[in-house]
Design a protein around this motif. Structure first.
Motif, PDB file in Angstrom:
ATOM      1  N   SER A  32      47.321  76.004 -53.685  1.00  0.00           N
ATOM      2  CA  SER A  32      48.300  76.714 -54.499  1.00  0.00           C
ATOM      3  C   SER A  32      48.589  75.979 -55.804  1.00  0.00           C
ATOM      4  N   ALA A  33      48.422  74.656 -55.810  1.00  0.00           N
ATOM      5  CA  ALA A  33      48.619  73.934 -57.063  1.00  0.00           C
ATOM      6  C   ALA A  33      47.460  74.283 -57.994  1.00  0.00           C
ATOM      7  N   SER A  34      47.759  74.425 -59.293  1.00  0.00           N
ATOM      8  CA  SER A  34      46.713  74.888 -60.196  1.00  0.00           C
ATOM      9  C   SER A  34      45.832  73.733 -60.669  1.00  0.00           C
ATOM     10  N   ILE A  35      45.152  73.121 -59.717  1.00  0.00           N
ATOM     11  CA  ILE A  35      44.164  72.101 -60.059  1.00  0.00           C
ATOM     12  C   ILE A  35      42.813  72.797 -60.082  1.00  0.00           C
ATOM     13  N   GLY A  36      42.100  72.683 -61.179  1.00  0.00           N
ATOM     14  CA  GLY A  36      40.808  73.335 -61.279  1.00  0.00           C
ATOM     15  C   GLY A  36      39.840  72.766 -60.260  1.00  0.00           C
ATOM     16  N   PHE A  37      38.834  73.559 -59.906  1.00  0.00           N
ATOM     17  CA  PHE A  37      37.886  73.110 -58.895  1.00  0.00           C
ATOM     18  C   PHE A  37      37.131  71.865 -59.357  1.00  0.00           C
ATOM     19  N   ILE A  38      36.760  71.849 -60.642  1.00  0.00           N
ATOM     20  CA  ILE A  38      36.027  70.707 -61.197  1.00  0.00           C
ATOM     21  C   ILE A  38      36.889  69.441 -61.131  1.00  0.00           C
ATOM     22  N   ASP A  39      38.174  69.582 -61.506  1.00  0.00           N
ATOM     23  CA  ASP A  39      39.069  68.434 -61.455  1.00  0.00           C
ATOM     24  C   ASP A  39      39.219  67.920 -60.020  1.00  0.00           C
ATOM     25  N   SER A  40      39.291  68.863 -59.067  1.00  0.00           N
ATOM     26  CA  SER A  40      39.381  68.453 -57.663  1.00  0.00           C
ATOM     27  C   SER A  40      38.156  67.640 -57.277  1.00  0.00           C
ATOM     28  N   LEU A  41      36.995  68.108 -57.705  1.00  0.00           N
ATOM     29  CA  LEU A  41      35.755  67.390 -57.411  1.00  0.00           C
ATOM     30  C   LEU A  41      35.805  65.985 -57.983  1.00  0.00           C
ATOM     31  N   ARG A  42      36.306  65.881 -59.218  1.00  0.00           N
ATOM     32  CA  ARG A  42      36.374  64.561 -59.847  1.00  0.00           C
ATOM     33  C   ARG A  42      37.296  63.639 -59.054  1.00  0.00           C
ATOM     34  N   VAL A  43      38.442  64.193 -58.631  1.00  0.00           N
ATOM     35  CA  VAL A  43      39.378  63.377 -57.850  1.00  0.00           C
ATOM     36  C   VAL A  43      38.725  62.931 -56.546  1.00  0.00           C
ATOM     37  N   LEU A  44      38.027  63.869 -55.894  1.00  0.00           N
ATOM     38  CA  LEU A  44      37.360  63.532 -54.635  1.00  0.00           C
ATOM     39  C   LEU A  44      36.317  62.439 -54.841  1.00  0.00           C
ATOM     40  N   SER A  63      49.698  63.205 -59.675  1.00  0.00           N
ATOM     41  CA  SER A  63      50.039  64.147 -58.613  1.00  0.00           C
ATOM     42  C   SER A  63      48.783  64.809 -58.046  1.00  0.00           C
ATOM     43  N   TYR A  64      47.723  64.927 -58.850  1.00  0.00           N
ATOM     44  CA  TYR A  64      46.477  65.518 -58.352  1.00  0.00           C
ATOM     45  C   TYR A  64      45.937  64.713 -57.178  1.00  0.00           C
ATOM     46  N   THR A  65      45.903  63.392 -57.354  1.00  0.00           N
ATOM     47  CA  THR A  65      45.390  62.531 -56.293  1.00  0.00           C
ATOM     48  C   THR A  65      46.250  62.679 -55.045  1.00  0.00           C
ATOM     49  N   THR A  66      47.577  62.682 -55.226  1.00  0.00           N
ATOM     50  CA  THR A  66      48.473  62.824 -54.079  1.00  0.00           C
ATOM     51  C   THR A  66      48.219  64.149 -53.364  1.00  0.00           C
ATOM     52  N   ILE A  67      48.126  65.220 -54.147  1.00  0.00           N
ATOM     53  CA  ILE A  67      47.957  66.539 -53.532  1.00  0.00           C
ATOM     54  C   ILE A  67      46.665  66.593 -52.731  1.00  0.00           C
TER      55      ILE A  67
ATOM     56  N   LEU B 138      56.668  64.598 -48.890  1.00  0.00           N
ATOM     57  CA  LEU B 138      57.281  64.604 -50.221  1.00  0.00           C
ATOM     58  C   LEU B 138      57.725  63.200 -50.603  1.00  0.00           C
ATOM     59  N   ARG B 139      58.396  62.542 -49.659  1.00  0.00           N
ATOM     60  CA  ARG B 139      58.899  61.202 -49.961  1.00  0.00           C
ATOM     61  C   ARG B 139      57.739  60.242 -50.219  1.00  0.00           C
ATOM     62  N   ASP B 140      56.677  60.385 -49.433  1.00  0.00           N
ATOM     63  CA  ASP B 140      55.519  59.517 -49.646  1.00  0.00           C
ATOM     64  C   ASP B 140      54.859  59.784 -50.988  1.00  0.00           C
ATOM     65  N   ALA B 141      55.034  60.985 -51.511  1.00  0.00           N
ATOM     66  CA  ALA B 141      54.465  61.305 -52.823  1.00  0.00           C
ATOM     67  C   ALA B 141      55.362  60.772 -53.942  1.00  0.00           C
ATOM     68  N   GLY B 142      56.424  60.050 -53.569  1.00  0.00           N
ATOM     69  CA  GLY B 142      57.280  59.425 -54.566  1.00  0.00           C
ATOM     70  C   GLY B 142      58.406  60.301 -55.067  1.00  0.00           C
ATOM     71  N   ILE B 143      58.668  61.416 -54.378  1.00  0.00           N
ATOM     72  CA  ILE B 143      59.757  62.294 -54.797  1.00  0.00           C
ATOM     73  C   ILE B 143      60.981  61.985 -53.925  1.00  0.00           C
ATOM     74  N   PRO B 144      62.117  61.580 -54.547  1.00  0.00           N
ATOM     75  CA  PRO B 144      63.306  61.310 -53.740  1.00  0.00           C
ATOM     76  C   PRO B 144      63.754  62.576 -53.019  1.00  0.00           C
ATOM     77  N   ILE B 145      64.134  62.441 -51.749  1.00  0.00           N
ATOM     78  CA  ILE B 145      64.627  63.608 -51.026  1.00  0.00           C
ATOM     79  C   ILE B 145      66.058  63.347 -50.561  1.00  0.00           C
ATOM     80  N   ILE B 146      66.866  64.379 -50.651  1.00  0.00           N
ATOM     81  CA  ILE B 146      68.252  64.308 -50.200  1.00  0.00           C
ATOM     82  C   ILE B 146      68.435  65.378 -49.126  1.00  0.00           C
ATOM     83  N   VAL B 147      68.859  64.962 -47.943  1.00  0.00           N
ATOM     84  CA  VAL B 147      69.092  65.916 -46.867  1.00  0.00           C
ATOM     85  C   VAL B 147      70.559  66.332 -46.888  1.00  0.00           C
TER      86      VAL B 147
END
Lengths: 350, 314
Positions: A32-44, A63-67, B138-147
């Motif tokens: 659902s995040a708008s990361i392009g397929f090519i960018d995803s490949l690069r991250v991988l 955030s791309y790497t995290t996602i 979410l928290r592991d992604a570095g986003i503070p969470i408040i419950v």
């Protein structure tokens, strides 16, 4: 004896592995995040040892790497493991019970797991948010407890009677389901959660989950595949097995234990994903025939691919709303399965 | 039997392993993300917030973007005038009207985590309804969470508003909202003092799927009492009720959830014999404002009191 024409298995396995890799990469690049397929490949690729120096992802947001690595990949790997495990268990149960209706849940494992999970939802989750593992733990205990009870009912002097096993599985399954209904009535707040859990979901899978699932499902699957030959013998009947010097009773117990273990681990983390363990073995049987030496490994790979693709749909089709994966497996699986049945009927007519 | 025992032992041992793995990882990760930075003495904009679970989270400055994962939290954000900070809401957030202009991140219990991470908010405010695994991601992604998940009560609503206000650096605004809400609620409570108590039954569901109400100990039951009513379902705990008991009680009036259509009552077995149904003393209350611990709770409470004592609020 007429020799059957077999597909070249080396090619089949290669094709399946390529398809599996393609499914994983495709899934990792879709979301659902708008990361392009090519960018995803690069991250991988940036994490792949050999080529990582060639890839520069510094221009892409962190955030791309995290996602991709913390959200998508654990889900993909877990789907792969569940699909593989459930399909192989399906083959084992069908072969061992000589019953085409058998699936990994036939011995009440799923109903037991749902009962456990329901109890966890009702008693525990309100206490704190961070008791990670309570629901899977209860579900696992429920699954194993249900199977143990079924086993104890069905065994007679150490011997296992297949039909009794299936019947007591159905009985315990119904009992657990009724208890779950009772829990739902008693605590309506948790009703949605429980019902959603019964439809299966890979949402929220972390590497931690994958780490726990991985050894159980991998080792279990290997043990089952190594027993393919024994399963061939077993599926022709206990008498044949005995005449060939195989301890049928012990073998059944081993297969039962390992398959229950795999199923329980899959179910406790992902909920009851229906249909995979039933249709993948049948679909693969159309391709490979009944020989378990082919049927088992091909089912393992095909099941993995199937569930990875189903989960990709589950999380993207109506994004950001997540659909339970069990819904997807049925909606896609049933028409495919029926088309196979129709085709095989036609083939027999000619 | 021996073999079964061995099997069980192995299972339990492996289980312990699983749990060990889960537990240790969680406890390592539990401390709030930026506790250390609270030692920097010169920064004056820095502040801490203690959420409903007692977790202390430090903010270096007031968050400029927030994702809300519950309808009551979203309503509070609007009430304290922080809607310009809102970048994500759930499918269930339906108030106020303008909320639909904001992007949804899915439902409450299983929101789309990758969408939230992509929005990259300065804080995510959520309830315990959200799957804990997702909150951890979410928290592991570095986003503070408040419950924000307080007890179902008027005080709980004040608590929710206070924590959301503190989190967004708008405590004074939140205090204003709490003050107004308290006034609204207390004025209703005062107005019903000395009035004749009426017997009330709250209909959450009826008919072929069972009879459901709000029994003793539920917030709705407490609200009925505070609004000058007597909840006839106080003789049971939880949500299920028995139609025979209801007929026996024959309450003065019925309060209805939106899930229980008023039209069907005149046809429903048992219900059609109730005096309240025959005389049309049946009032549908807005579930959203009644059940969300947010700024509209006062309104909902006043509506309820008005239904119980129609002559009082003219």
């Amino acid at each position: 004896m007429k020799k059957e024409r077999k597909p070249p298995y080396f090619l089949v396995y290669t094709a399946l592995f390529v398809a599996l890799a393609a499914a994983v990469v495709f899934s990792a690049g879709t979301g659902s995040a708008s990361i392009g397929f090519i960018d995803s490949l690069r991250v991988l690729l940036s994490k792949v040892p050999m080529v990582k120096n060639l890839i520069d992802i510094s221009s892409l947001p962190d955030s791309y790497t995290t996602i991709i690595f913390s959200v998508r990949l654990p889900r993909i790997i877990a789907s792969l493991l569940c699909g593989t495990g459930l399909s192989v268990c399906g083959v084992v149960f069908q072969g061992m019970f000589r019953n085409p209706m058998a699936d990994p849940y036939v011995l009440g494992i799923s109903s037991g797991a749902v009962l456990g999970a329901a109890l966890a939802f009702v008693t525990g989750t309100q206490a704190t948010l961070f008791n990670l593992g309570l629901v899977p733990l209860y579900a696992f205990i429920g699954a194993i407890a249900a199977t143990t009870v079924v086993y104890l009912i069905a065994q007679k002097g150490g011997r296992l009677v297949t039909n009794t096993l299936i019947l007591s599985g159905i009985a315990i399954g119904f009992l657990c389901s009724s208890l779950v209904s009772l829990i739902i009535i008693a605590s309506r707040e948790q009703a949605t959660r429980i019902i959603f859990w019964t439809m299966g979901s890979m949402t929220g899978t972390s590497w931690q989950t994958v780490m726990v699932m991985f050894p159980f499902i991998l080792i279990g699957t290997v043990i089952l595949i190594l027993n393919s030959n024994n399963l061939n013998v077993l599926s022709t009947g206990d008498e044949t097995a005995v005449s060939l010097g195989i301890n049928a009773s012990l073998l059944k117990k081993l297969l039962l234990l390992v398959a229950s273990m795999i199923t329980a681990v899959s179910v406790c983390f992902s909920g009851t994903i229906g249909f995979v363990g039933l249709i993948i073995p049948h679909a693969v049987r159309f391709l490979t025939g009944p020989n378990h030496k082919r049927l088992m490994p091909v089912s393992a790979l095909a099941g993995g691919i199937f569930l990875v693709l189903c989960d990709t749909l589950a999380r993207t089709l109506f994004a950001p709303t997540q659909i339970p994966i069990g819904v997807i497996t049925s909606v896609i699986g049933v028409p495919f399965f029926i088309s196979l049945i129709v085709r095989s009927k036609r083939r027999n007519l000619i | 039997m021996k073999k079964t025992l061995i099997i069980l032992t192995v299972l339990i041992a492996s289980l312990a392993l699983i749990m060990g793995g889960c537990q240790s990882d969680t406890s390592e990760a539990t401390p709030a993300p930026s506790l250390e930075s609270s030692q920097a003495p010169e920064v004056t904009t820095e502040y801490t917030v203690t959420d409903s679970q007692g977790t202390v989270v430090t903010f270096e400055e007031a968050p400029s973007t927030v994702v809300s994962l519950a309808p009551n939290i979203t309503e509070i954000i609007f009430a304290i005038g922080a809607e310009d900070k809102l970048v994500g809401r759930t499918d269930w957030c339906n108030y106020p009207e303008t909320v639909f202009d904001y992007a949804s991140v899915g439902n409450i219990d299983q929101p789309d985590v990758e969408k939230i991470i992509e929005l990259n908010p300065d804080v995510v405010i959520l309830t315990e309804m959200t799957m804990q695994e997702l909150a951890l991601q979410l928290r592991d992604a570095g986003i503070p969470i408040i419950v924000v998940d307080e007890e179902d009560s008027f005080e709980g609503a004040y608590g929710c508003i206070r924590i959301v206000g503190e989190t967004l650096g708008l405590s004074e605004k939140a205090d204003d909202v709490i003050f107004a809400l308290t006034k609204e609620i207390e004025s209703v409570k005062t107005a019903v003092i000395g009035l004749e108590k009426k017997t009330v039954y709250y209909v959450m569901g009826y008919g072929e799927y069972g009879d459901f109400t709000a029994g003793k100990g539920t917030f709705i039951s407490e609200m009925i009492a505070a609004a000058g009513g007597i909840n006839v379902a106080d003789d049971t705990e939880g949500w299920a009720y028995d139609i025979e008991k209801l007929v026996e009680h024959n309450p003065d009036l019925l309060l209805l959830s939106m899930w229980a259509p008023a039209e069907g009552l005149t046809e429903a077995t048992g219900y059609k014999a109730l005096t309240a149904v025959i005389e049309g003393k049946v009032y549908t209350l807005d579930d959203d404002s009644l059940q969300r611990l947010g700024p509209r709770l006062g309104e909902a409470f006043a509506e309820m009191a008005k239904a119980i004592h129609p002559d009082l609020f003219e």
